[in-house]
Write an enzyme that holds these catalytic residues in place. Structure first.
Site, PDB file in Angstrom:
ATOM      1  NE  ARG A   1      -0.008   1.479   3.486  1.00  0.00           N
ATOM      2  CZ  ARG A   1       0.936   2.358   3.704  1.00  0.00           C
ATOM      3  NH1 ARG A   1       2.212   1.983   3.821  1.00  0.00           N
ATOM      4  NH2 ARG A   1       0.669   3.637   3.802  1.00  0.00           N
ATOM      5  N   GLY A   2       0.203   2.398  -0.079  1.00  0.00           N
ATOM      6  CA  GLY A   2       0.952   3.643  -0.236  1.00  0.00           C
ATOM      7  C   GLY A   2       1.050   3.919  -1.734  1.00  0.00           C
ATOM      8  CB  ALA A   3       0.241   6.939  -3.696  1.00  0.00           C
TER       9      ALA A   3
ATOM     10  NE  ARG B   1      -6.401   0.943  -1.495  1.00  0.00           N
ATOM     11  CZ  ARG B   1      -5.714   1.504  -0.492  1.00  0.00           C
ATOM     12  NH1 ARG B   1      -4.409   1.320  -0.390  1.00  0.00           N
ATOM     13  NH2 ARG B   1      -6.321   2.267   0.392  1.00  0.00           N
TER      14      ARG B   1
ATOM     15  CD  GLN C   1      -3.239   2.711   6.987  1.00  0.00           C
ATOM     16  OE1 GLN C   1      -3.802   3.117   7.993  1.00  0.00           O
ATOM     17  NE2 GLN C   1      -3.885   2.497   5.862  1.00  0.00           N
TER      18      GLN C   1
ATOM     19  CG  ASP D   1      -3.224   8.144  -1.484  1.00  0.00           C
ATOM     20  OD1 ASP D   1      -3.072   8.641  -0.349  1.00  0.00           O
ATOM     21  OD2 ASP D   1      -2.924   6.979  -1.774  1.00  0.00           O
TER      22      ASP D   1
ATOM     23  CG  ASN E   1      -2.362  11.507   2.810  1.00  0.00           C
ATOM     24  OD1 ASN E   1      -1.841  10.618   2.115  1.00  0.00           O
ATOM     25  ND2 ASN E   1      -2.007  11.702   4.061  1.00  0.00           N
ATOM     26  CE  LYS E   2      -5.271   5.612   4.540  1.00  0.00           C
ATOM     27  NZ  LYS E   2      -6.281   4.788   3.844  1.00  0.00           N
TER      28      LYS E   2
HETATM   29  O1  MRU Z   1      -4.617   3.219   2.357  1.00  0.00           O
HETATM   30  P1  MRU Z   1      -3.124   3.419   2.254  1.00  0.00           P
HETATM   31  O2  MRU Z   1      -2.385   2.868   3.413  1.00  0.00           O
HETATM   32  O3  MRU Z   1      -2.584   2.974   0.929  1.00  0.00           O
HETATM   33  O4  MRU Z   1      -2.974   4.996   2.308  1.00  0.00           O
HETATM   34  C1  MRU Z   1      -1.696   5.543   2.187  1.00  0.00           C
HETATM   35  C2  MRU Z   1      -1.646   7.010   2.304  1.00  0.00           C
HETATM   36  O5  MRU Z   1      -2.649   7.676   2.476  1.00  0.00           O
HETATM   37  C3  MRU Z   1      -0.313   7.643   2.102  1.00  0.00           C
HETATM   38  O6  MRU Z   1      -0.179   8.788   2.880  1.00  0.00           O
HETATM   39  C4  MRU Z   1      -0.155   8.018   0.623  1.00  0.00           C
HETATM   40  O7  MRU Z   1      -0.422   6.925  -0.191  1.00  0.00           O
HETATM   41  C5  MRU Z   1       1.198   8.549   0.308  1.00  0.00           C
HETATM   42  S1  MRU Z   1       2.440   7.326   0.406  1.00  0.00           S
HETATM   43  C6  MRU Z   1       3.932   8.050   0.064  1.00  0.00           C
END
Ligand code: MRU
Length: 357
Positions: free
Chosen positions: A52-54, A95, A202, A243, A253-254
């Site tokens: 996970r994470g963009a 996603r 996270q 994201d 973002n999250k």
């Molecule tokens: O749902 P996730 O854990 O994939 O969400 C991740 C985030 O919101 C991060 O902050 C974002 O993807 C940036 S990662 C460098």
């Protein structure tokens, strides 16, 4: 720049035709390495946040679609291109919010389109090289974001971050954590506060874990404690990842990030969004156009608890991301520089040199 992790977030094992990831749903208690071979396994790993994470999702998708391409048994270009497009569309559906997923897949599809006239084995080789390049670029981009981010803070500052925009969300260094790793190496002695980040934790499971492993001073707080630590003067800057960024600077973002930005504005604390240029979506004029993933309510009511924590019949609403309005953002840090308001003018400049990908 060193981090404390002994495994890769995402890697390709070409000999075994596998995408290799650390299963992030098992961290921090178990370090389980997964070898994913089928498209279904890769799709599921992205959906379930095993990876996970963009930026990491983008790299995983690039390797994933290369592995799909390897399996296509034909010498005919048209058949190959059709099968490839199907695999890309399937992975893209895992996603919706992080634009890096479709961005990386579009880059891979462009390779196929530009390779008409080459043999299928030659196209497969070009796809492998492009996926590797996407990952190597990610590492360079994070380093650069780290340098720009570090220029905005001072030694001994207290920094707050939300979710995990760390090494575990990228190929190396992270985005929001890159200034922290770089500062650590240069003796900045930061004090990092990590929001736990309900509902999937996270911040608690991943950010606190990876910063602790690197020897960075990190303190975990519940999401609802951010106001208190800010009021107590413990925070000099907030760094978060994102994201997707719209061209007016609104940034997804999250879930919970926009609340942190509102608090930061209230207390006069700079709020920085760290965004690889691949996260900037040229097609969107404002944040209302960003698709927001909604996830299963059990992540709120049941997960992490020994028993369900809601009475039968209680409804849940579980948006995985929110959009922070551009006027709450002090600056957007990209690998090409620091963008400030008006973002409609500064973000196009950040994209220069990266367009065409
Ligand atoms: O749902 P996730 O854990 O994939 O969400 C991740 C985030 O919101 C991060 O902050 C974002 O993807 C940036 S990662 C460098």
């Amino acid at each position: 720049m060193k981090t404390g992790l002994t495994f890769d977030t995402v890697a390709l094992d070409d000999a075994q035709s596998a995408l290799v990831i650390i299963d992030q749903t098992k961290l921090p208690n178990e370090e389980v390495i997964l070898h994913l071979k089928t498209q279904q396994e890769i799709h599921e790993a992205i959906y379930l946040l095993k990876v996970r994470g963009a930026p990491a999702i983008g790299v995983a998708a690039a390797y994933g679609v290369y592995l799909a391409a390897k399996e296509i048994r034909t010498d005919d270009y048209e058949t190959f291109a059709l099968e490839f497009a199907k695999a890309a569309a399937y992975l893209n559906s895992a996603r919706p919010t992080a634009v890096n997923l479709s961005w990386a897949l579009r880059r891979m599809e462009k390779i196929v389109k530009e390779s008409r006239g080459l043999s299928v084995p030659e196209i497969k080789e070009k796809l492998r090289a492009e996926a590797v390049e996407i990952q190597e670029e990610d590492i360079r981009i994070c380093r650069s974001i780290g340098e720009y981010g570090l220029s905005l803070v001072k030694p001994h500052d207290g920094l707050l971050t939300h979710c995990n925009a760390g090494q575990l969300a990228t190929s190396r260094y992270g985005t929001a954590t890159a200034p922290m790793y770089l500062g650590h190496e240069r003796g900045y002695d930061f004090h990092v506060y990590a929001d736990e980040t309900r509902p999937l934790l996270q911040g608690a499971r991943l950010t606190a874990y990876e910063l602790e492993k690197a020897g960075i001073d990190v303190t975990l707080i519940c999401d609802n404690m951010a106001s208190t630590v800010m009021k107590q003067g413990k925070i000099q800057a907030v760094f978060v990842g994102c994201d997707r960024v719209a061209m007016n600077g609104d940034a997804a973002n999250k879930i919970g990030t926009s609340g942190v930005a509102i608090l930061a504005k209230h207390y006069g604390i700079p709020f920085y969004v760290c965004a690889p240029s691949s996260t900037i979506d040229e097609k969107l004029t404002n944040g209302a156009q960003i698709p927001i993933e909604e996830r299963n309510g059990e992540e709120i009511s049941t997960m992490w608890y020994k028993q369900k924590m809601t009475a039968d019949g209680v409804k849940t609403f579980n948006p995985a991301f929110d959009v922070t309005d551009h006027d709450l953002i002090t600056a957007i840090i990209t690998e090409n520089g620091i963008a400030r308001a008006p973002y409609t003018e500064s973000l196009p400049k950040m994209l220069e040199g990266t367009q065409g990908h």
